[in-house]
Motif scaffolding. Structure first.
Motif, PDB file in Angstrom:
ATOM      1  N   GLN A 228      -3.699  20.719 -15.999  1.00 49.45           N
ATOM      2  CA  GLN A 228      -4.011  21.286 -17.309  1.00 49.45           C
ATOM      3  C   GLN A 228      -4.391  20.134 -18.228  1.00 49.45           C
ATOM      4  O   GLN A 228      -3.678  19.134 -18.298  1.00 49.45           O
ATOM      5  N   TYR A 229      -5.511  20.287 -18.924  1.00 51.42           N
ATOM      6  CA  TYR A 229      -6.001  19.199 -19.765  1.00 51.42           C
ATOM      7  C   TYR A 229      -6.461  19.756 -21.105  1.00 51.42           C
ATOM      8  O   TYR A 229      -7.115  20.803 -21.162  1.00 51.42           O
ATOM      9  N   ALA A 230      -6.119  19.060 -22.198  1.00 53.26           N
ATOM     10  CA  ALA A 230      -6.561  19.439 -23.547  1.00 53.26           C
ATOM     11  C   ALA A 230      -7.289  18.247 -24.149  1.00 53.26           C
ATOM     12  O   ALA A 230      -6.665  17.222 -24.438  1.00 53.26           O
ATOM     13  N   ASP A 231      -8.599  18.373 -24.341  1.00 51.34           N
ATOM     14  CA  ASP A 231      -9.373  17.213 -24.786  1.00 51.34           C
ATOM     15  C   ASP A 231      -9.080  16.833 -26.224  1.00 51.34           C
ATOM     16  O   ASP A 231      -9.232  15.671 -26.604  1.00 51.34           O
ATOM     17  N   ASN A 233      -6.401  16.337 -27.725  1.00 50.28           N
ATOM     18  CA  ASN A 233      -5.390  15.282 -27.837  1.00 50.28           C
ATOM     19  C   ASN A 233      -5.279  14.438 -26.571  1.00 50.28           C
ATOM     20  O   ASN A 233      -4.461  13.515 -26.512  1.00 50.28           O
TER      21      ASN A 233
END
Length: 428
Positions: A228-231, A233
Motif C-alpha cells: 500500500q502506497y500513498a504518494d 506523504n
C-alpha cells in the motif's frame, strides 16, 4: 482563456505525438521538469494545501476561469505547452500540459462556497502508454496523456496475466493490488491496470492502463504479498512471506542499492516494534517499522523530505529547550512575600497556618485577602462560607491555595499553601 473543442481522436494524435519514448522518470528527473512541492500557489485558502513533488491540491480564492488562467500562465512560464482539447466552463476546468515527454493534468471545480475553487495538479509521468503493451490480442479504443484503453476477447483473468507479463518483460515490477486493479512500478512511475468484463459488450474484456508520477522511490522486498502506497506523504506498508530478519536484510540491501544508508547497524526498539532508519545524500529520511501481522512480516515505512526532517528537528529542539527552561524554573525556589496575617506559623517552606478563636477565622481571612488583592493578587473561590472556604490567589504565575475551617465550637484554622518550588515569606 480560449476553450478549444476537438474530437477525441484529434486530441490523441496531437498529444501522443509529443510524448517522448524515454525510460520511466526518476524522482529527480520529474522534479527537474516540475516540482509541485515548490510550485507557486494561486490565491490559496489557508490550511487547504497538500503537495509533494508529483502533485498539488488546494483551495484557491476566485472563480474557475480566473484561477485556471493564472495556473496556465505559470505552467507556460515553466516550459509547458497546453495540449488541445481543454475544457473551461463556470462549472469546471480540465486541461493537459506537456513538457519533455511529461504530461500534467489540471482540474478545477467550485468548492461550493461561491468564493473559492478546488485545484488539483498531477504529473502523470513521461511514459508513452500507447506503446507500452504490444499484442495482437488487444485492440486500442482510445489513448490520452496518462491513460489508454484496450478491449480483448480474452477473459479478464487471462488479460491480467498478459498485461502483467508484458510489463514485467519491460522491467516493470508489481506494486500492489486493489479489488479491481493492480499496480506496476518502474523507477518513480506507477501504472494502474484495471481489467473488467465489459458490461456493454458481452464476451469482451475492457482494459484501462493509467500512469502516475511518484514523489519517492522506496524499495520493494523480493517476496512482498501486499503493498500500500500513498504518494502525498510517501508512506508505504508491505507484507512479506520472509521472516522479519530476512525482510530486514532484504530491504537493507535494496535501500543501499538506491544509495540510502542505515543510521544504525542493528534494529532499535521504539515502543513495542523494531525500527531501522535510513538516510540518503538528499537528507531524506525513511523510518522502517517492523512487526508481525496476520502470520506475515510487515514493514511500515514513514518517509520525510529534508524540509520535513529539518522542521521536525527544529520543533524537537524547541521542545527540548522549553523543557529545559521549565525544569530550571521548577528547580528555582521562588520567594513569595505575602501580606501580614496575625498568628501565622510556618509549617514548611511552602505552607503556613493560622489558628484563630472560634468564629473569628472568616474576619481575619477577609482582611488579609483585601490586602492581597490590593497588592495585585487575583482571587478565585470554590467554596466561601464563614465555616468552610476553599480559595486561590494567583499573581505572576504563582498560585496560593487557601483553606478555612471554623465550625464555631473549636478554634478556627486557616492554611495557605504554595507550589513546591515556592517559599512563603509572611510579611511583617
Amino acid at each position: 482563456m480560449k476553450t478549444v473543442w476537438l474530437p477525441i481522436l484529434s486530441v490523441l494524435l496531437f498529444v501522443n505525438g509529443l510524448l517522448a519514448e524515454t525510460p520511466p522518470a526518476t524522482v529527480d528527473e520529474a522534479a527537474k521538469a516540475i516540482d509541485f512541492s515548490k510550485f507557486k500557489l494561486v490565491n490559496p485558502v489557508e490550511d487547504s494545501t497538500t503537495s509533494c513533488i508529483a502533485s498539488q491540491s488546494y483551495r484557491a480564492k476566485g472563480d474557475v476561469d480566473q484561477v485556471t488562467n493564472e495556473i496556465s500562465k505559470q505552467l507556460t512560464a515553466a516550459g509547458f505547452k497546453q495540449a488541445e482539447g481543454a475544457t473551461i466552463t463556470p462549472a469546471y476546468a480540465s486541461a493537459v500540459f506537456l513538457k519533455d515527454g511529461f504530461s500534467v493534468s489540471l482540474s478545477i471545480f467550485p468548492s461550493g462556497d461561491n468564493q473559492s475553487v478546488q485545484v488539483a495538479l498531477r504529473n502523470h509521468g513521461n511514459v508513452n502508454l500507447e506503446k507500452i503493451v504490444a499484442s495482437d490480442k488487444l485492440q486500442k479504443t482510445y489513448a490520452l496523456p496518462g491513460s489508454v484503453m484496450y478491449t480483448t476477447k480474452l477473459s479478464p483473468e487471462d488479460a491480467r496475466k498478459l498485461i502483467r507479463q508484458e510489463l514485467e518483460s519491460q522491467k516493470w515490477e508489481w506494486f500492489g493490488d486493489t479489488t479491481v486493479s493492480f499496480f506496476m512500478r518502474q523507477n518513480a512511475v506507477r501504472l494502474q491496470v484495471m481489467v473488467n468484463q465489459s458490461p456493454a459488450q458481452p464476451g469482451t474484456t475492457a482494459i484501462q492502463i493509467s500512469s502516475e508520477q511518484l514523489s519517492t522511490e522506496l524499495p520493494i522486498p523480493s517476496k512482498a504479498t501486499m503493498i500500500q502506497y500513498a504518494d502525498i506523504n510517501g508512506g508505504m506498508i508491505m507484507d512479506s512471506t520472509q521472516s522479519t530478519p530476512e525482510l530486514v536484510a532484504d530491504l537493507r540491501q535494496r535501500f543501499e542499492k538506491l544509495k540510502w544508508k542505515s543510521t544504525t547497524d542493528n534494529l532499535v526498539k521504539v515502543g513495542i516494534h523494531d525500527h531501522l532508519i535510513f538516510r540518503n545524500n538528499k537528507e531524506e529520511l525513511a523510518d522502517c517499522e517492523f512487526f508481525e501481522f496476520d502470520g506475515k512480516s510487515r514493514c511500515k515505512i514513514s518517509y520525510q523530505t529534508k524540509e520535513q526532517v529539518d522542521r521536525e528537528n527544529a520543533l524537537a529542539k524547541k521542545a527540548a529547550m522549553d523543557a529545559e527552561a521549565k525544569s530550571k524554573a521548577a528547580a528555582e525556589i521562588k520567594k513569595v512575600t505575602i501580606s501580614p496575617i496575625a498568628g501565622a506559623k510556618v509549617k514548611s517552606k511552602n505552607q503556613i497556618s493560622i489558628q484563630t478563636k472560634s468564629g473569628g477565622a472568616a474576619a481575619i481571612l477577609k482582611a488579609w485577602l483585601d490586602n492581597m488583592k490590593a497588592d495585585g493578587w487575583k482571587l478565585e473561590s470554590t467554596v466561601d462560607t464563614p465555616q468552610v472556604a476553599e480559595l486561590s490567589l494567583e499573581k505572576d504565575g504563582v498560585k496560593l491555595s487557601i483553606t478555612l475551617v471554623d465550625p464555631g465550637f473549636i478554634p478556627g484554622e486557616i492554611e495557605i499553601r504554595a507550589d513546591k518550588n515556592c517559599e512563603i515569606i509572611p510579611g511583617r
